[in-house]
Design a protein around this motif. Sequence first.
Motif, PDB file in Angstrom:
ATOM      1  N   ASN A  30       0.885  -1.054   0.140  1.00  0.00           N
ATOM      2  CA  ASN A  30      -0.088  -0.110  -0.089  1.00  0.00           C
ATOM      3  C   ASN A  30       0.924   1.354  -0.109  1.00  0.00           C
ATOM      4  N   PRO A  31       0.785   1.997  -1.043  1.00  0.00           N
ATOM      5  CA  PRO A  31       1.582   3.222  -1.021  1.00  0.00           C
ATOM      6  C   PRO A  31       1.697   4.041   0.094  1.00  0.00           C
ATOM      7  N   TRP A  32       0.589   4.260   0.974  1.00  0.00           N
ATOM      8  CA  TRP A  32       0.540   4.979   2.209  1.00  0.00           C
ATOM      9  C   TRP A  32       1.461   4.317   3.224  1.00  0.00           C
ATOM     10  N   THR A  33       1.571   3.130   3.315  1.00  0.00           N
ATOM     11  CA  THR A  33       2.379   2.437   4.384  1.00  0.00           C
ATOM     12  C   THR A  33       3.778   2.894   4.189  1.00  0.00           C
ATOM     13  N   VAL A  34       4.354   2.899   3.082  1.00  0.00           N
ATOM     14  CA  VAL A  34       5.661   3.086   2.792  1.00  0.00           C
ATOM     15  C   VAL A  34       6.121   4.571   2.579  1.00  0.00           C
ATOM     16  N   VAL A  35       5.082   5.429   2.456  1.00  0.00           N
ATOM     17  CA  VAL A  35       5.140   6.937   2.321  1.00  0.00           C
ATOM     18  C   VAL A  35       5.165   7.289   3.578  1.00  0.00           C
ATOM     19  N   HIS A  36       4.224   6.861   4.627  1.00  0.00           N
ATOM     20  CA  HIS A  36       4.293   6.955   5.988  1.00  0.00           C
ATOM     21  C   HIS A  36       5.615   6.880   6.621  1.00  0.00           C
ATOM     22  N   LEU A  37       6.349   5.718   6.396  1.00  0.00           N
ATOM     23  CA  LEU A  37       7.434   5.374   6.932  1.00  0.00           C
ATOM     24  C   LEU A  37       8.475   6.138   6.595  1.00  0.00           C
ATOM     25  N   VAL A  38       8.910   6.469   5.260  1.00  0.00           N
ATOM     26  CA  VAL A  38       9.496   7.457   4.755  1.00  0.00           C
ATOM     27  C   VAL A  38       9.546   8.781   5.378  1.00  0.00           C
ATOM     28  N   PHE A  39       8.158   9.356   5.401  1.00  0.00           N
ATOM     29  CA  PHE A  39       8.334  10.787   5.843  1.00  0.00           C
ATOM     30  C   PHE A  39       8.367  10.866   7.475  1.00  0.00           C
ATOM     31  N   GLU A  40       8.132   9.488   8.226  1.00  0.00           N
ATOM     32  CA  GLU A  40       8.726   9.664   9.685  1.00  0.00           C
ATOM     33  C   GLU A  40      10.021   9.408   9.838  1.00  0.00           C
ATOM     34  N   GLN A  41      10.706   8.806   9.118  1.00  0.00           N
ATOM     35  CA  GLN A  41      12.020   9.026   8.875  1.00  0.00           C
ATOM     36  C   GLN A  41      12.749  10.570   8.754  1.00  0.00           C
ATOM     37  N   LEU A  42      12.281  11.172   7.663  1.00  0.00           N
ATOM     38  CA  LEU A  42      12.511  12.530   7.457  1.00  0.00           C
ATOM     39  C   LEU A  42      12.269  13.332   8.320  1.00  0.00           C
ATOM     40  N   ALA A  43      11.068  13.386   9.091  1.00  0.00           N
ATOM     41  CA  ALA A  43      10.814  13.936  10.266  1.00  0.00           C
ATOM     42  C   ALA A  43      11.622  14.024  11.392  1.00  0.00           C
ATOM     43  N   ASP A  44      11.790  12.642  11.633  1.00  0.00           N
ATOM     44  CA  ASP A  44      12.858  12.375  12.594  1.00  0.00           C
ATOM     45  C   ASP A  44      14.196  12.875  12.455  1.00  0.00           C
ATOM     46  N   ALA A  45      14.723  13.265  11.185  1.00  0.00           N
ATOM     47  CA  ALA A  45      15.843  13.860  10.651  1.00  0.00           C
ATOM     48  C   ALA A  45      15.848  15.227  10.855  1.00  0.00           C
ATOM     49  N   GLY A  46      14.564  15.989  11.276  1.00  0.00           N
ATOM     50  CA  GLY A  46      14.414  17.403  11.231  1.00  0.00           C
ATOM     51  C   GLY A  46      14.088  17.899   9.839  1.00  0.00           C
ATOM     52  N   LEU A  47      13.588  16.951   8.943  1.00  0.00           N
ATOM     53  CA  LEU A  47      13.150  17.718   7.616  1.00  0.00           C
ATOM     54  C   LEU A  47      11.588  17.568   7.605  1.00  0.00           C
ATOM     55  N   HIS A  48      11.018  18.370   6.860  1.00  0.00           N
ATOM     56  CA  HIS A  48       9.452  18.688   6.791  1.00  0.00           C
ATOM     57  C   HIS A  48       9.202  18.387   5.284  1.00  0.00           C
ATOM     58  N   PRO A  49       8.995  17.269   5.050  1.00  0.00           N
ATOM     59  CA  PRO A  49       8.589  16.898   3.588  1.00  0.00           C
ATOM     60  C   PRO A  49       7.252  17.196   3.354  1.00  0.00           C
ATOM     61  N   VAL A  50       7.036  17.597   2.020  1.00  0.00           N
ATOM     62  CA  VAL A  50       5.634  17.949   1.547  1.00  0.00           C
ATOM     63  C   VAL A  50       5.524  17.104   0.335  1.00  0.00           C
ATOM     64  N   LEU A  51       4.352  16.297  -0.012  1.00  0.00           N
ATOM     65  CA  LEU A  51       4.175  15.751  -1.052  1.00  0.00           C
ATOM     66  C   LEU A  51       2.725  15.779  -1.358  1.00  0.00           C
ATOM     67  N   GLY A  52       2.514  16.144  -2.725  1.00  0.00           N
ATOM     68  CA  GLY A  52       1.395  16.615  -3.468  1.00  0.00           C
ATOM     69  C   GLY A  52       0.717  17.872  -2.966  1.00  0.00           C
ATOM     70  N   SER A  53       1.819  18.772  -2.902  1.00  0.00           N
ATOM     71  CA  SER A  53       1.364  20.140  -2.383  1.00  0.00           C
ATOM     72  C   SER A  53       0.284  20.810  -3.584  1.00  0.00           C
ATOM     73  N   THR A  54       0.289  20.044  -4.756  1.00  0.00           N
ATOM     74  CA  THR A  54      -0.296  20.859  -5.812  1.00  0.00           C
ATOM     75  C   THR A  54      -1.733  19.899  -6.129  1.00  0.00           C
ATOM     76  N   GLY A  55      -2.098  19.075  -5.200  1.00  0.00           N
ATOM     77  CA  GLY A  55      -3.196  18.433  -5.567  1.00  0.00           C
ATOM     78  C   GLY A  55      -3.229  16.878  -4.971  1.00  0.00           C
ATOM     79  N   ASN A  56      -3.909  16.020  -5.388  1.00  0.00           N
ATOM     80  CA  ASN A  56      -3.982  14.781  -4.854  1.00  0.00           C
ATOM     81  C   ASN A  56      -2.930  13.980  -4.663  1.00  0.00           C
ATOM     82  N   PRO A  57      -2.152  13.664  -3.464  1.00  0.00           N
ATOM     83  CA  PRO A  57      -0.966  13.122  -3.316  1.00  0.00           C
ATOM     84  C   PRO A  57      -0.674  11.819  -3.709  1.00  0.00           C
ATOM     85  N   GLY A  58      -1.700  11.095  -4.271  1.00  0.00           N
ATOM     86  CA  GLY A  58      -1.598   9.611  -4.634  1.00  0.00           C
ATOM     87  C   GLY A  58      -0.654   9.363  -5.605  1.00  0.00           C
TER      88      GLY A  58
END
Length: 76
Positions: free
Chosen positions: A7-35
């Motif tokens: 499921n794309p959201w499972t993996v994306v969530h994991l990646v975003f958690e890792q990036l946030a833990d590293a102090g980054l603030h990722p944005v995905l799909g800022s121009t529409g549906n992030p799917g």
Amino acid sequence: MDEETYNPWTVVHLVFEQLADAGLHPVLGSTGNPGEPAAELLRCLGIRPDPQGDQRIAEQKDSTLAELRETFFGKS
């Protein structure tokens, strides 16, 4: 060997958690549906996205069914 899908959201969530833990603030799909950006992220990681749960597919199916009902039964 069968190809694994995720499921794309499972993996994306994991990646975003890792990036946030590293102090980054990722944005995905800022121009529409992030799917689609989420699916592209998976493809870049060598993972085939599983379309199950993709809201766009459900909306497209509902729209197609509504068109078919109108064609066969007229407006209700």
